[in-house]
Write a protein that holds these residues in place. Structure first.
Motif, PDB file in Angstrom:
ATOM      1  N   ILE A 165     -62.933 -20.705  29.887  1.00  0.00           N
ATOM      2  CA  ILE A 165     -63.058 -21.158  28.502  1.00  0.00           C
ATOM      3  C   ILE A 165     -61.926 -20.537  27.708  1.00  0.00           C
ATOM      4  O   ILE A 165     -61.289 -19.589  28.145  1.00  0.00           O
ATOM      5  CB  ILE A 165     -64.405 -20.725  27.866  1.00  0.00           C
ATOM      6  CG1 ILE A 165     -64.541 -19.204  27.916  1.00  0.00           C
ATOM      7  CG2 ILE A 165     -65.572 -21.387  28.544  1.00  0.00           C
ATOM      8  CD1 ILE A 165     -65.735 -18.664  27.177  1.00  0.00           C
ATOM      9  N   THR A 204     -63.245 -19.980  21.872  1.00  0.00           N
ATOM     10  CA  THR A 204     -64.462 -20.768  22.023  1.00  0.00           C
ATOM     11  C   THR A 204     -65.639 -20.066  21.361  1.00  0.00           C
ATOM     12  O   THR A 204     -65.816 -18.860  21.482  1.00  0.00           O
ATOM     13  CB  THR A 204     -64.784 -20.986  23.515  1.00  0.00           C
ATOM     14  OG1 THR A 204     -63.728 -21.726  24.113  1.00  0.00           O
ATOM     15  CG2 THR A 204     -66.086 -21.757  23.688  1.00  0.00           C
ATOM     16  N   SER A 264     -72.129 -22.725  21.503  1.00  0.00           N
ATOM     17  CA  SER A 264     -72.780 -23.974  21.109  1.00  0.00           C
ATOM     18  C   SER A 264     -74.277 -23.684  21.045  1.00  0.00           C
ATOM     19  O   SER A 264     -74.865 -23.205  22.026  1.00  0.00           O
ATOM     20  CB  SER A 264     -72.499 -25.084  22.126  1.00  0.00           C
ATOM     21  OG  SER A 264     -71.119 -25.375  22.163  1.00  0.00           O
ATOM     22  N   GLY A 285     -68.910 -22.714  26.130  1.00  0.00           N
ATOM     23  CA  GLY A 285     -68.232 -23.773  26.867  1.00  0.00           C
ATOM     24  C   GLY A 285     -69.224 -24.376  27.841  1.00  0.00           C
ATOM     25  O   GLY A 285     -70.353 -24.717  27.479  1.00  0.00           O
ATOM     26  N   PRO A 286     -68.869 -24.492  29.138  1.00  0.00           N
ATOM     27  CA  PRO A 286     -69.791 -25.049  30.122  1.00  0.00           C
ATOM     28  C   PRO A 286     -70.786 -24.028  30.677  1.00  0.00           C
ATOM     29  O   PRO A 286     -71.642 -24.365  31.489  1.00  0.00           O
ATOM     30  CB  PRO A 286     -68.849 -25.525  31.231  1.00  0.00           C
ATOM     31  CG  PRO A 286     -67.697 -24.572  31.170  1.00  0.00           C
ATOM     32  CD  PRO A 286     -67.530 -24.239  29.715  1.00  0.00           C
TER      33      PRO A 286
END
Length: 238
Positions: free
Chosen positions: A140, A144, A147, A161-162
């Motif tokens: 990332i 970042t 979320s 990120g993921p």
């Protein structure tokens, strides 16, 4: 009989005129209060003001309003360096003592609510590079941000990120909001070379809250972080 009827009609007309004058006066006072709230800096946007109770003129003569309600959408709050939107702000103020020109006002007690979306809430939290010292080893960017989404009563879910970082529990003390309990996934911990995958508690302190109120509590909801406000002997205007 005719004299009684005429007197009744006159009284009715006078009452109607007084009621009309009362409503005109309250409308003027509400507009002036909204302007003064914006000028005072207690609100970042001109609010809607409603002065409850009838008649208004007797309250105005006593210079103390029993029940004042204010609302606004898209106000801004922040931690001093970052600002985000506060939506659906509503407040009820009781015992509002005003000056004759509406240039000063104090409130015996006030309470309110508002909402910060999760997208905006993430802007108040530090970027990954500050949350995880070894973030550069993760897939990332260093800038970042988490979320966020609803994680159940008192909790929010987050990902970096993921990479999922689990659920955090929200607390508030004074105007400071803290979230703790976030933990990097096992894979993320391996990539970052961390033996302790726990992320340190994250805090931010809100300043310049609307209407001079203080933060009383926070509650995660599906659409964002619901905030409740409270205050006593509040300097509203002036």
């Amino acid at each position: 009989m005719r004299g009684w009827l005429k007197a009744t009609i006159v009284v009715g007309v006078l009452c109607g005129l007084l009621a009309g004058a009362d409503r005109i006066a309250v409308g003027v006072a509400e507009d002036e209060a909204a302007d003064q709230l914006l000028k005072s800096g207690r609100m970042s946007k001109r609010p809607d003001v409603s002065i409850e109770g009838f008649p208004f003129l007797t309250q105005a003569l006593s210079m103390k309003l029993d029940d004042v309600r204010i609302s606004a959408d898209g106000l801004t709050v922040g931690d001093g360096s970052r600002q985000v939107a506060l939506h659906s702000f509503k407040a009820e103020l009781s015992g509002v003592e005003v000056s004759g020109s509406m240039t000063s006002a104090t409130v015996d007690h006030g309470s309110g609510t508002g909402l910060i979306t999760y997208a905006d809430l993430s802007q108040l939290l530090p970027p990954a590079s500050q949350l995880v010292p070894s973030a550069g080893k993760l897939p990332i960017g260093g800038n970042t941000r988490l979320s966020l989404s609803y994680g159940g009563p008192g909790k929010i879910k987050a990902s970096m990120g993921p990479l999922p970082v689990g659920e955090g529990v929200l607390h508030s003390q004074g105007n400071t909001v803290t979230v703790d309990g976030f933990k990097l996934s096992g894979m993320a911990g391996m990539l970052a070379g961390l033996s302790n995958q726990q992320i340190e508690p994250i805090s931010f302190t809100l300043s310049a809250l609307p209407a001079g109120l203080n933060l009383a509590g926070v509650s995660p909801q599906e659409d964002g972080l619901r905030m409740s406000f409270d205050g006593r002997d509040v300097k509203l205007i002036g």
